[in-house]
Design an enzyme around this catalytic site. Structure first.
Site, PDB file in Angstrom:
ATOM      1  N   ASP A 146       0.809  -1.254  -0.074  1.00 48.69           N
ATOM      2  CA  ASP A 146       0.128   0.144  -0.060  1.00 48.69           C
ATOM      3  C   ASP A 146       0.886   1.037  -0.091  1.00 48.69           C
ATOM      4  O   ASP A 146       1.959   1.257   0.451  1.00 48.69           O
ATOM      5  CB  ASP A 146      -1.025   0.123   1.365  1.00 48.69           C
ATOM      6  CG  ASP A 146      -2.099   0.931   1.031  1.00 48.69           C
ATOM      7  OD1 ASP A 146      -2.357   1.339   0.018  1.00 48.69           O
ATOM      8  OD2 ASP A 146      -2.897   1.166   1.893  1.00 48.69           O
ATOM      9  N   ASN A 153       1.266   3.385  -2.900  1.00 48.35           N
ATOM     10  CA  ASN A 153       1.741   3.851  -4.191  1.00 48.35           C
ATOM     11  C   ASN A 153       1.371   4.998  -4.777  1.00 48.35           C
ATOM     12  O   ASN A 153       2.030   5.961  -5.334  1.00 48.35           O
ATOM     13  CB  ASN A 153       1.424   2.780  -5.402  1.00 48.35           C
ATOM     14  CG  ASN A 153       2.314   1.255  -5.038  1.00 48.35           C
ATOM     15  OD1 ASN A 153       2.950   1.101  -4.078  1.00 48.35           O
ATOM     16  ND2 ASN A 153       1.556   0.478  -6.039  1.00 48.35           N
ATOM     17  N   TRP A 195       2.709   8.024  -2.658  1.00 43.20           N
ATOM     18  CA  TRP A 195       4.266   8.196  -2.997  1.00 43.20           C
ATOM     19  C   TRP A 195       4.348   9.003  -4.231  1.00 43.20           C
ATOM     20  O   TRP A 195       5.088   9.904  -4.589  1.00 43.20           O
ATOM     21  CB  TRP A 195       4.922   6.796  -3.295  1.00 43.20           C
ATOM     22  CG  TRP A 195       6.393   6.800  -3.593  1.00 43.20           C
ATOM     23  CD1 TRP A 195       7.347   6.632  -2.676  1.00 43.20           C
ATOM     24  CD2 TRP A 195       6.864   7.028  -5.022  1.00 43.20           C
ATOM     25  NE1 TRP A 195       8.453   6.851  -3.366  1.00 43.20           N
ATOM     26  CE2 TRP A 195       8.386   6.937  -4.562  1.00 43.20           C
ATOM     27  CE3 TRP A 195       6.589   7.423  -5.951  1.00 43.20           C
ATOM     28  CZ2 TRP A 195       9.316   7.202  -5.755  1.00 43.20           C
ATOM     29  CZ3 TRP A 195       7.241   7.316  -7.115  1.00 43.20           C
ATOM     30  CH2 TRP A 195       8.851   7.308  -6.985  1.00 43.20           C
ATOM     31  N   ASN A 243     -10.576  -2.864  -6.002  1.00 43.16           N
ATOM     32  CA  ASN A 243      -9.898  -2.231  -6.742  1.00 43.16           C
ATOM     33  C   ASN A 243     -10.347  -1.936  -8.219  1.00 43.16           C
ATOM     34  O   ASN A 243      -9.984  -0.755  -9.078  1.00 43.16           O
ATOM     35  CB  ASN A 243      -8.367  -2.660  -7.085  1.00 43.16           C
ATOM     36  CG  ASN A 243      -7.475  -2.331  -5.611  1.00 43.16           C
ATOM     37  OD1 ASN A 243      -6.569  -3.086  -5.407  1.00 43.16           O
ATOM     38  ND2 ASN A 243      -7.775  -1.467  -5.020  1.00 43.16           N
ATOM     39  N   ARG A 285     -11.833   1.574  -9.041  1.00 42.50           N
ATOM     40  CA  ARG A 285     -11.253   2.780  -9.176  1.00 42.50           C
ATOM     41  C   ARG A 285     -11.285   3.165 -10.621  1.00 42.50           C
ATOM     42  O   ARG A 285     -11.732   2.526 -11.609  1.00 42.50           O
ATOM     43  CB  ARG A 285      -9.502   2.232  -9.009  1.00 42.50           C
ATOM     44  CG  ARG A 285      -9.136   2.018  -7.702  1.00 42.50           C
ATOM     45  CD  ARG A 285      -7.637   1.965  -7.489  1.00 42.50           C
ATOM     46  NE  ARG A 285      -7.377   1.807  -6.024  1.00 42.50           N
ATOM     47  CZ  ARG A 285      -6.295   1.888  -5.431  1.00 42.50           C
ATOM     48  NH1 ARG A 285      -5.269   1.904  -6.244  1.00 42.50           N
ATOM     49  NH2 ARG A 285      -6.005   1.599  -4.280  1.00 42.50           N
ATOM     50  N   ARG A 300       2.131  -4.752   6.429  1.00 45.57           N
ATOM     51  CA  ARG A 300       1.547  -3.899   5.693  1.00 45.57           C
ATOM     52  C   ARG A 300       2.106  -2.499   5.715  1.00 45.57           C
ATOM     53  O   ARG A 300       2.338  -2.161   6.845  1.00 45.57           O
ATOM     54  CB  ARG A 300      -0.006  -3.438   6.179  1.00 45.57           C
ATOM     55  CG  ARG A 300      -0.849  -2.481   5.479  1.00 45.57           C
ATOM     56  CD  ARG A 300      -2.279  -2.391   5.476  1.00 45.57           C
ATOM     57  NE  ARG A 300      -2.910  -1.590   4.362  1.00 45.57           N
ATOM     58  CZ  ARG A 300      -4.109  -1.681   4.029  1.00 45.57           C
ATOM     59  NH1 ARG A 300      -5.105  -2.543   4.725  1.00 45.57           N
ATOM     60  NH2 ARG A 300      -4.541  -0.859   3.203  1.00 45.57           N
TER      61      ARG A 300
HETATM   62  C1  IPE Z   1      -1.365   0.111  -3.530  1.00 44.12           C
HETATM   63  O1  IPE Z   1      -0.910   1.407  -3.567  1.00 44.12           O
HETATM   64  C2  IPE Z   1      -1.353  -0.636  -5.045  1.00 44.12           C
HETATM   65  C3  IPE Z   1      -2.747  -1.386  -5.311  1.00 44.12           C
HETATM   66  C4  IPE Z   1      -3.744  -1.302  -4.520  1.00 44.12           C
HETATM   67  C5  IPE Z   1      -2.867  -1.418  -6.812  1.00 44.12           C
HETATM   68  P1  IPE Z   1      -2.600   2.525  -3.648  1.00 44.12           P
HETATM   69  O2  IPE Z   1      -2.632   2.804  -4.917  1.00 44.12           O
HETATM   70  O3  IPE Z   1      -3.581   2.092  -2.788  1.00 44.12           O
HETATM   71  O4  IPE Z   1      -1.850   3.750  -3.119  1.00 44.12           O
HETATM   72  P2  IPE Z   1      -2.515   4.752  -2.000  1.00 44.12           P
HETATM   73  O5  IPE Z   1      -3.321   4.105  -0.774  1.00 44.12           O
HETATM   74  O6  IPE Z   1      -3.607   5.578  -2.995  1.00 44.12           O
HETATM   75  O7  IPE Z   1      -1.388   5.685  -1.503  1.00 44.12           O
HETATM   76 MG    MG Z   2      -4.147   2.085  -0.739  1.00 44.40          MG
END
Ligand code: IPE
Ligand code: MG
Length: 229
Positions: free
Chosen positions: A2, A4, A7, A50, A53, A170
């Site tokens: 978690d 990305n 970041w 996911n 998204r 995590r």
């Molecule tokens: C994790 O990073 C990767 C996936 C779920 C594919 P996120 O995309 O959830 O990163 P944040 O939580 O928005 O920072």
């Molecule tokens: Mg996330």
């Protein structure tokens, strides 16, 4: 895995750039785990939730998955990594599924470490699938309801045959499970770090393992029962 997106934001980039840099975290976790003799590493790469998204992010993630598997396959194979996947793989785009299945078949004979990707995975999905299969078996007279025990249930899980995780890590500061391996982590030790996934390095893994080694796992027993005298 978690953090990305956060970041990317910190670096003034699009979310997908965070995912691209997350591949480094995967490499670090895998090589670190291999070096210290971990036999099973399971990465939560994409959850059932996911899919909701924004579509461009979903598409970019699927592309990244295919490209990464293609790019890394030779090295995975050379390092005797066995690749597996758990989740609703039918829901993946066909090209993704095929690439993945090819990689799984190619590495099937490897036995140094099993790298399992949880893709389009959620624990509730997995548990419902298991319940459906058992229900069907009851209906067809293959199993008596009173013979449904933990072992029979485990046999219907996507992780069948794999040991339960001993340690769950995590990243990104969130302290929740988010629908991951709910059955299997009954007695897992949990380790949380504020590090965002693209910044995850071998040293974080080693730190987590050292912490794990200092914990007493009692499995419901008392200390005297689990500590050799
Ligand atoms: C994790 O990073 C990767 C996936 C779920 C594919 P996120 O995309 O959830 O990163 P944040 O939580 O928005 O920072
Ligand atoms: Mg996330």
């Amino acid at each position: 895995m978690d953090g990305n997106g956060r970041w990317a934001k910190q670096h003034g980039e699009e979310r997908i750039v965070g995912h691209m840099n997350g591949v480094r975290g995967v490499r670090e976790a895998l090589t670190g785990a291999t070096e210290i003799g971990v036999r099973y590493l399971t990465l939560y790469a994409f959850s059932t939730e996911n899919w909701n998204r924004p579509q461009p992010e979903v598409n970019a993630l699927m592309d990244l998955l295919v490209r990464t598997v293609v790019n890394e396959l030779d090295e995975l194979h050379q390092n005797a990594v066995r690749l597996r996947a758990i989740g609703d793989l039918e829901s993946l785009p066909a090209s993704c599924r095929e690439t993945l299945n090819d990689a799984i078949a190619r590495t099937a004979g490897n036995d140094r470490i099993t790298l399992t990707l949880a893709l389009s995975y959620s624990a509730r999905w997995e548990l419902v699938q298991a319940a459906q299969r058992i229900g069907q078996a009851v209906k067809e007279g293959r199993i008596d309801p009173k013979d449904i025990n933990e072992q029979a249930f485990e046999a219907q899980l996507a992780t069948h045959g794999m040991p339960d995780p001993e340690l769950l890590i995590r990243t990104s500061g969130e302290q929740r499970i988010s629908n991951f391996l709910l059955w299997q982590i009954a007695y897992a030790e949990l380790w949380f770090t504020p590090t965002l996934w693209p910044d995850f390095r071998k040293d974080h893994l080693f730190q987590a393992v050292l912490d794990y080694q200092n914990r007493e796992r009692r499995f419901g027993l008392i200390s005297e029962q689990v500590t050799p005298s």
